[in-house]
Design a protein around this motif. Sequence first.
Motif, PDB file in Angstrom:
ATOM      1  N   PHE A   1       0.789  -1.244   0.071  1.00  0.00           N
ATOM      2  CA  PHE A   1      -0.064   0.026   0.119  1.00  0.00           C
ATOM      3  C   PHE A   1       0.846   1.236  -0.115  1.00  0.00           C
ATOM      4  O   PHE A   1       2.002   1.104   0.202  1.00  0.00           O
ATOM      5  CB  PHE A   1      -0.895   0.076   1.233  1.00  0.00           C
ATOM      6  CG  PHE A   1      -0.283   0.138   2.478  1.00  0.00           C
ATOM      7  CD1 PHE A   1      -0.024   1.489   3.178  1.00  0.00           C
ATOM      8  CD2 PHE A   1       0.148  -1.039   3.240  1.00  0.00           C
ATOM      9  CE1 PHE A   1       0.487   1.388   4.397  1.00  0.00           C
ATOM     10  CE2 PHE A   1       0.923  -0.915   4.396  1.00  0.00           C
ATOM     11  CZ  PHE A   1       0.820   0.451   5.009  1.00  0.00           C
ATOM     12  N   GLN A   2       0.317   2.461  -0.411  1.00  0.00           N
ATOM     13  CA  GLN A   2       1.323   3.644  -0.452  1.00  0.00           C
ATOM     14  C   GLN A   2       1.264   4.224   1.128  1.00  0.00           C
ATOM     15  O   GLN A   2       0.070   4.326   1.563  1.00  0.00           O
ATOM     16  CB  GLN A   2       0.506   4.525  -1.433  1.00  0.00           C
ATOM     17  CG  GLN A   2       1.183   6.003  -1.524  1.00  0.00           C
ATOM     18  CD  GLN A   2       2.648   5.568  -2.435  1.00  0.00           C
ATOM     19  OE1 GLN A   2       2.593   4.600  -3.003  1.00  0.00           O
ATOM     20  NE2 GLN A   2       3.562   6.479  -2.165  1.00  0.00           N
TER      21      GLN A   2
ATOM     22  N   VAL B   1       4.718   0.022   0.588  1.00  0.00           N
ATOM     23  CA  VAL B   1       5.242  -0.561   1.554  1.00  0.00           C
ATOM     24  C   VAL B   1       4.408  -1.717   1.758  1.00  0.00           C
ATOM     25  O   VAL B   1       3.192  -1.659   1.388  1.00  0.00           O
ATOM     26  CB  VAL B   1       5.568   0.339   2.874  1.00  0.00           C
ATOM     27  CG1 VAL B   1       6.395   1.265   2.508  1.00  0.00           C
ATOM     28  CG2 VAL B   1       4.401   0.546   3.455  1.00  0.00           C
ATOM     29  N   GLU B   2       5.101  -2.859   2.372  1.00  0.00           N
ATOM     30  CA  GLU B   2       4.343  -4.026   2.845  1.00  0.00           C
ATOM     31  C   GLU B   2       3.340  -3.736   4.227  1.00  0.00           C
ATOM     32  O   GLU B   2       2.309  -4.449   4.324  1.00  0.00           O
ATOM     33  CB  GLU B   2       5.036  -5.257   3.122  1.00  0.00           C
ATOM     34  CG  GLU B   2       5.915  -5.811   1.827  1.00  0.00           C
ATOM     35  CD  GLU B   2       6.940  -6.900   2.044  1.00  0.00           C
ATOM     36  OE1 GLU B   2       7.160  -6.936   3.294  1.00  0.00           O
ATOM     37  OE2 GLU B   2       7.232  -7.442   1.280  1.00  0.00           O
TER      38      GLU B   2
ATOM     39  N   LEU C   1      -1.679  -2.988   7.010  1.00  0.00           N
ATOM     40  CA  LEU C   1      -1.517  -3.793   5.884  1.00  0.00           C
ATOM     41  C   LEU C   1      -2.304  -3.370   4.724  1.00  0.00           C
ATOM     42  O   LEU C   1      -3.410  -2.620   5.072  1.00  0.00           O
ATOM     43  CB  LEU C   1      -1.644  -5.349   6.293  1.00  0.00           C
ATOM     44  CG  LEU C   1      -0.766  -5.804   7.187  1.00  0.00           C
ATOM     45  CD1 LEU C   1      -1.378  -7.243   8.070  1.00  0.00           C
ATOM     46  CD2 LEU C   1       0.567  -5.993   6.812  1.00  0.00           C
ATOM     47  N   PRO C   2      -2.062  -3.919   3.535  1.00  0.00           N
ATOM     48  CA  PRO C   2      -2.850  -3.606   2.333  1.00  0.00           C
ATOM     49  C   PRO C   2      -4.194  -4.166   2.709  1.00  0.00           C
ATOM     50  O   PRO C   2      -4.544  -5.250   3.473  1.00  0.00           O
ATOM     51  CB  PRO C   2      -2.267  -4.520   1.419  1.00  0.00           C
ATOM     52  CG  PRO C   2      -0.858  -4.654   1.769  1.00  0.00           C
ATOM     53  CD  PRO C   2      -0.963  -4.794   3.229  1.00  0.00           C
TER      54      PRO C   2
ATOM     55  N   GLU D   1      -4.510   8.920   8.454  1.00  0.00           N
ATOM     56  CA  GLU D   1      -5.732   8.541   7.710  1.00  0.00           C
ATOM     57  C   GLU D   1      -5.462   7.071   7.211  1.00  0.00           C
ATOM     58  O   GLU D   1      -4.478   7.210   6.169  1.00  0.00           O
ATOM     59  CB  GLU D   1      -6.184   9.441   6.568  1.00  0.00           C
ATOM     60  CG  GLU D   1      -7.412   9.093   5.842  1.00  0.00           C
ATOM     61  CD  GLU D   1      -7.659   9.999   4.744  1.00  0.00           C
ATOM     62  OE1 GLU D   1      -8.770   9.898   4.258  1.00  0.00           O
ATOM     63  OE2 GLU D   1      -6.735  10.663   4.228  1.00  0.00           O
ATOM     64  N   VAL D   2      -6.157   6.150   7.236  1.00  0.00           N
ATOM     65  CA  VAL D   2      -5.773   4.795   6.690  1.00  0.00           C
ATOM     66  C   VAL D   2      -7.198   4.362   5.708  1.00  0.00           C
ATOM     67  O   VAL D   2      -8.204   4.502   6.039  1.00  0.00           O
ATOM     68  CB  VAL D   2      -5.723   3.768   7.745  1.00  0.00           C
ATOM     69  CG1 VAL D   2      -5.501   2.293   7.519  1.00  0.00           C
ATOM     70  CG2 VAL D   2      -4.649   4.014   8.796  1.00  0.00           C
ATOM     71  N   THR D   3      -6.653   3.995   4.498  1.00  0.00           N
ATOM     72  CA  THR D   3      -7.578   3.498   3.506  1.00  0.00           C
ATOM     73  C   THR D   3      -7.109   2.016   3.208  1.00  0.00           C
ATOM     74  O   THR D   3      -6.035   1.724   3.513  1.00  0.00           O
ATOM     75  CB  THR D   3      -7.949   4.507   2.124  1.00  0.00           C
ATOM     76  OG1 THR D   3      -6.771   4.261   1.432  1.00  0.00           O
ATOM     77  CG2 THR D   3      -8.170   5.621   2.797  1.00  0.00           C
ATOM     78  N   PRO D   4      -7.730   1.272   2.474  1.00  0.00           N
ATOM     79  CA  PRO D   4      -7.194   0.066   1.948  1.00  0.00           C
ATOM     80  C   PRO D   4      -6.265  -0.104   1.158  1.00  0.00           C
ATOM     81  O   PRO D   4      -5.388  -1.079   1.116  1.00  0.00           O
ATOM     82  CB  PRO D   4      -8.400  -0.725   1.175  1.00  0.00           C
ATOM     83  CG  PRO D   4      -9.836  -0.019   1.776  1.00  0.00           C
ATOM     84  CD  PRO D   4      -9.241   1.394   2.060  1.00  0.00           C
TER      85      PRO D   4
END
Length: 139
Positions: free
Chosen positions: A6-7, A22-23, A37-38, A72-75
């Motif tokens: 994910f970015q 990154v993983e 995580l993604p 802020e976290v998104t998928p």
Amino acid sequence: MAEGTFQLELVSPARLLLSRAVEMAVIPSAEGEMGVLPGHAPMIVALRGGVIRVRENGQETERLFVAGGFAEVTPTRCTVLADEATPVATLSRSAAEERLREAEAALAELPADSPPERREAAMARLLSARAMLESAEAA
């Protein structure tokens, strides 16, 4: 962006510190350490003073101290808006000790009738300074 990544973007008031796929990232949320995580569920979290750990290619590749902020976290993305961010390897123990002394003094000098939000802000500053010192000692 490679599958399984994910970015991650880390932005401080001074500059963009990191922007890459990154993983995994472990961030110091106000409620405790939080792994990203993604495919993570969307959310916005407050950050406390602590270390962001970045994993790429199965290993920890980066450690950055943040003094607080929000994430802020998104998928597909995690954007960290840090009040202050510094690579752990460049932290100075003496500067962290000075920051801790200043935070302790500021908290001690607050009048007993100070508004709760002022006491909370002073305590957050103290806890962030302690986390900075711990990070500097561990580097």
